[in-house]
Design a protein around this motif. Structure first.
Motif, PDB file in Angstrom:
ATOM      1  N   PRO A  32       0.801  -1.231   0.000  1.00  0.00           N
ATOM      2  CA  PRO A  32       0.000   0.000   0.000  1.00  0.00           C
ATOM      3  C   PRO A  32       0.830   1.276   0.000  1.00  0.00           C
ATOM      4  O   PRO A  32       0.292   2.358  -0.259  1.00  0.00           O
ATOM      5  N   TYR A  33       2.137   1.151   0.257  1.00  0.00           N
ATOM      6  CA  TYR A  33       2.985   2.327   0.332  1.00  0.00           C
ATOM      7  C   TYR A  33       3.806   2.544  -0.934  1.00  0.00           C
ATOM      8  O   TYR A  33       4.524   3.540  -1.042  1.00  0.00           O
ATOM      9  N   SER A  34       3.701   1.627  -1.907  1.00  0.00           N
ATOM     10  CA  SER A  34       4.388   1.841  -3.184  1.00  0.00           C
ATOM     11  C   SER A  34       3.417   1.867  -4.365  1.00  0.00           C
ATOM     12  O   SER A  34       3.678   2.543  -5.361  1.00  0.00           O
ATOM     13  N   ALA A  35       2.298   1.160  -4.253  1.00  0.00           N
ATOM     14  CA  ALA A  35       1.306   1.168  -5.335  1.00  0.00           C
ATOM     15  C   ALA A  35       0.544   2.495  -5.327  1.00  0.00           C
ATOM     16  O   ALA A  35       0.308   3.084  -4.269  1.00  0.00           O
ATOM     17  N   SER A  36       0.163   2.957  -6.504  1.00  0.00           N
ATOM     18  CA  SER A  36      -0.605   4.192  -6.589  1.00  0.00           C
ATOM     19  C   SER A  36      -2.068   3.926  -6.255  1.00  0.00           C
ATOM     20  O   SER A  36      -2.543   2.784  -6.327  1.00  0.00           O
ATOM     21  N   VAL A  37      -2.782   4.977  -5.877  1.00  0.00           N
ATOM     22  CA  VAL A  37      -4.205   4.843  -5.593  1.00  0.00           C
ATOM     23  C   VAL A  37      -4.940   4.318  -6.817  1.00  0.00           C
ATOM     24  O   VAL A  37      -5.819   3.456  -6.711  1.00  0.00           O
ATOM     25  N   ALA A  38      -4.563   4.811  -7.995  1.00  0.00           N
ATOM     26  CA  ALA A  38      -5.212   4.367  -9.235  1.00  0.00           C
ATOM     27  C   ALA A  38      -5.002   2.867  -9.454  1.00  0.00           C
ATOM     28  O   ALA A  38      -5.937   2.153  -9.837  1.00  0.00           O
ATOM     29  N   TYR A  49     -10.932  -7.845  -4.347  1.00  0.00           N
ATOM     30  CA  TYR A  49     -10.216  -7.752  -3.075  1.00  0.00           C
ATOM     31  C   TYR A  49      -8.928  -6.973  -3.275  1.00  0.00           C
ATOM     32  O   TYR A  49      -8.445  -6.795  -4.403  1.00  0.00           O
ATOM     33  N   LEU A  50      -8.353  -6.523  -2.176  1.00  0.00           N
ATOM     34  CA  LEU A  50      -7.062  -5.860  -2.168  1.00  0.00           C
ATOM     35  C   LEU A  50      -6.331  -6.350  -0.922  1.00  0.00           C
ATOM     36  O   LEU A  50      -6.720  -6.019   0.208  1.00  0.00           O
ATOM     37  N   PHE A  51      -5.296  -7.169  -1.123  1.00  0.00           N
ATOM     38  CA  PHE A  51      -4.540  -7.770  -0.029  1.00  0.00           C
ATOM     39  C   PHE A  51      -3.359  -6.856   0.277  1.00  0.00           C
ATOM     40  O   PHE A  51      -2.348  -6.860  -0.411  1.00  0.00           O
ATOM     41  N   LYS A 130     -12.766  -0.903  20.177  1.00  0.00           N
ATOM     42  CA  LYS A 130     -13.730  -0.167  19.339  1.00  0.00           C
ATOM     43  C   LYS A 130     -13.236   1.231  18.968  1.00  0.00           C
ATOM     44  O   LYS A 130     -13.628   1.755  17.920  1.00  0.00           O
ATOM     45  N   ASP A 131     -12.389   1.834  19.790  1.00  0.00           N
ATOM     46  CA  ASP A 131     -11.876   3.180  19.506  1.00  0.00           C
ATOM     47  C   ASP A 131     -10.460   3.130  18.931  1.00  0.00           C
ATOM     48  O   ASP A 131     -10.220   3.583  17.802  1.00  0.00           O
ATOM     49  N   ASP A 132      -9.529   2.550  19.690  1.00  0.00           N
ATOM     50  CA  ASP A 132      -8.123   2.589  19.285  1.00  0.00           C
ATOM     51  C   ASP A 132      -7.849   1.741  18.045  1.00  0.00           C
ATOM     52  O   ASP A 132      -7.108   2.165  17.147  1.00  0.00           O
ATOM     53  N   PHE A 133      -8.457   0.549  17.994  1.00  0.00           N
ATOM     54  CA  PHE A 133      -8.141  -0.354  16.886  1.00  0.00           C
ATOM     55  C   PHE A 133      -9.083  -0.156  15.697  1.00  0.00           C
ATOM     56  O   PHE A 133      -8.636   0.055  14.567  1.00  0.00           O
ATOM     57  N   CYS A 134     -10.390  -0.215  15.935  1.00  0.00           N
ATOM     58  CA  CYS A 134     -11.344  -0.137  14.830  1.00  0.00           C
ATOM     59  C   CYS A 134     -11.320   1.215  14.127  1.00  0.00           C
ATOM     60  O   CYS A 134     -11.655   1.306  12.945  1.00  0.00           O
ATOM     61  N   LYS A 135     -10.939   2.252  14.855  1.00  0.00           N
ATOM     62  CA  LYS A 135     -10.856   3.591  14.261  1.00  0.00           C
ATOM     63  C   LYS A 135      -9.395   4.006  14.062  1.00  0.00           C
ATOM     64  O   LYS A 135      -9.069   5.197  14.086  1.00  0.00           O
ATOM     65  N   HIS A 136      -8.543   3.036  13.833  1.00  0.00           N
ATOM     66  CA  HIS A 136      -7.118   3.335  13.691  1.00  0.00           C
ATOM     67  C   HIS A 136      -6.920   4.349  12.562  1.00  0.00           C
ATOM     68  O   HIS A 136      -7.430   4.175  11.452  1.00  0.00           O
ATOM     69  N   PRO A 137      -6.191   5.433  12.812  1.00  0.00           N
ATOM     70  CA  PRO A 137      -6.044   6.476  11.795  1.00  0.00           C
ATOM     71  C   PRO A 137      -5.432   5.988  10.485  1.00  0.00           C
ATOM     72  O   PRO A 137      -5.780   6.500   9.415  1.00  0.00           O
ATOM     73  N   ALA A 138      -4.523   5.011  10.544  1.00  0.00           N
ATOM     74  CA  ALA A 138      -3.936   4.487   9.311  1.00  0.00           C
ATOM     75  C   ALA A 138      -4.984   3.788   8.456  1.00  0.00           C
ATOM     76  O   ALA A 138      -4.957   3.869   7.219  1.00  0.00           O
ATOM     77  N   VAL A 274      -3.994  -6.284   5.935  1.00  0.00           N
ATOM     78  CA  VAL A 274      -5.429  -6.024   5.830  1.00  0.00           C
ATOM     79  C   VAL A 274      -5.895  -6.505   4.466  1.00  0.00           C
ATOM     80  O   VAL A 274      -5.206  -6.289   3.464  1.00  0.00           O
ATOM     81  N   VAL A 275      -7.044  -7.162   4.412  1.00  0.00           N
ATOM     82  CA  VAL A 275      -7.657  -7.491   3.133  1.00  0.00           C
ATOM     83  C   VAL A 275      -8.947  -6.691   3.009  1.00  0.00           C
ATOM     84  O   VAL A 275      -9.866  -6.853   3.815  1.00  0.00           O
TER      85      VAL A 275
END
Length: 324
Positions: A32-38, A49-51, A130-138, A274-275
């Motif tokens: 996710p840090y080298s592929a472009s959003v497109a 899916y996106l693995f 529910k807060d720290d993990f599920c809403k992780h900013p990344a 993450v998938v």
């Protein structure tokens, strides 16, 4: 089945037996840090899916795993002398006393099973989850950019934090829109393994081009509901008369894959992976045959475009018997 050479894999088991090698393929990883959003948008649309490798900080994922098993440790789920972060199952115990949500098995009814189910349900409402993990900013920022929804990105509070101890039943064949029909079908799921999962350790498996088949099946369900005289509300139910018990398409991935002549895509997973998959992507899981008896822990997060109609039933933390 496709005639390509199957990958070299250990024996993998699902609810209806050992997955034949000719019925398996590998999930395609994306950085996710080298592929472009497109590029990533194109992959998600093409494959369903996106693995994503290492999207989340590994230490944050493992800290969540540690807290979960610390909370559940009074039930005796862990092997004596092992750490909460390792999450090693005590093989002297009955796996049935530690059921995973969504497998169709509510527990054995013993006092131990009831204690486990109570604590496992309570874990969904803990702030570290529910807060720290599920809403992780990344996680949130990635979905905002990938989808283009920006600040209209909604992270649904209803999630499923599932454990899968060795010896228990696996998750049956389904697609997520079955359970989210009260809203637009653009909903995105993030399946997150909370800890490392060997390929034989009970992780999710995805049907090749399953999103195309899922959309076709959903259309057939809709037409069948109309022709049978169901009301709109009845047709939206994940448990209507067109579905199997629990809203699944089939309890057995082998029979389903054979019927539609498609492979199941598998992988090992690492903490931080993450998938993402779309709402029609057909998936299931393998049974957990981890060599060290590690418990597979994972969660399903859902994201919606709040500028569209979305399933507001999912706006609250998971409760036992909430009908979803």
């Amino acid at each position: 089945m496709p005639s390509s050479t199957p990958p070299k894999l250990p024996d993998l088991y699902v609810n209806d037996g050992q997955l034949p090698l000719g019925m398996t393929g590998l999930l395609k990883p994306t950085d996710p840090y080298s592929a472009s959003v497109a590029e990533m948008r194109e992959s998600l649309a093409r494959d369903g899916y996106l693995f994503l490798k290492g999207l989340l900080p590994r230490e944050d994922v493992l800290r969540t795993r540690e807290r979960y098993f610390d909370m559940l440790s009074p039930t005796g789920i862990l092997k004596p002398g092992t750490s909460e972060m390792d999450g090693i199952f005590d093989a002297s115990k009955d796996p049935g006393d530690y059921p995973g949500f969504g497998t169709g098995k509510p527990g054995t009814g013993t006092a131990l099973s009831d204690q486990f189910m109570t604590l496992a349900l309570q874990s969904h409402s803990q702030s570290w989850y529910k807060d720290d993990f599920c809403k992780h900013p990344a996680m949130i920022s990635f979905v905002e950019k990938l989808t283009g929804w920006g600040k209209n990105t909604g992270s649904l509070d209803r999630t499923l934090l599932r454990n899968n101890v060795p010896g228990n039943k696996a998750i049956g064949v389904h697609y997520d829109y079955i359970f989210l029909r009260h809203g637009d079908d653009s909903v995105i799921t993030a399946w997150i393994p909370i800890g490392d999962v060997e390929v034989e350790g009970g992780g999710l498996i995805y049907l090749e081009k399953g999103h195309e088949l899922g959309k076709h099946i959903e259309h057939e369900f809709t037409q069948s509901a109309i022709s049978s005289g169901m009301t709109e509300e009845q047709a939206r139910s994940a448990f209507n008369t067109n579905m199997m018990s629990g809203g699944v398409l089939d309890s057995g991935p082998i029979s389903f894959g054979t019927k539609y002549q498609r492979r199941w895509l598998v992988s090992a997973y690492e903490a931080g992976d993450v998938v993402l998959h779309n709402s029609y992507m057909i998936h299931a899981s393998t049974m957990n045959y981890d060599k060290e008896n590690r418990i597979r822990l994972g969660t399903d997060l859902r994201f919606v475009d709040t500028s569209k109609v979305w399933d507001t039933r999912w706006a609250k933390v998971y409760e036992d018997g909430d009908g979803l």
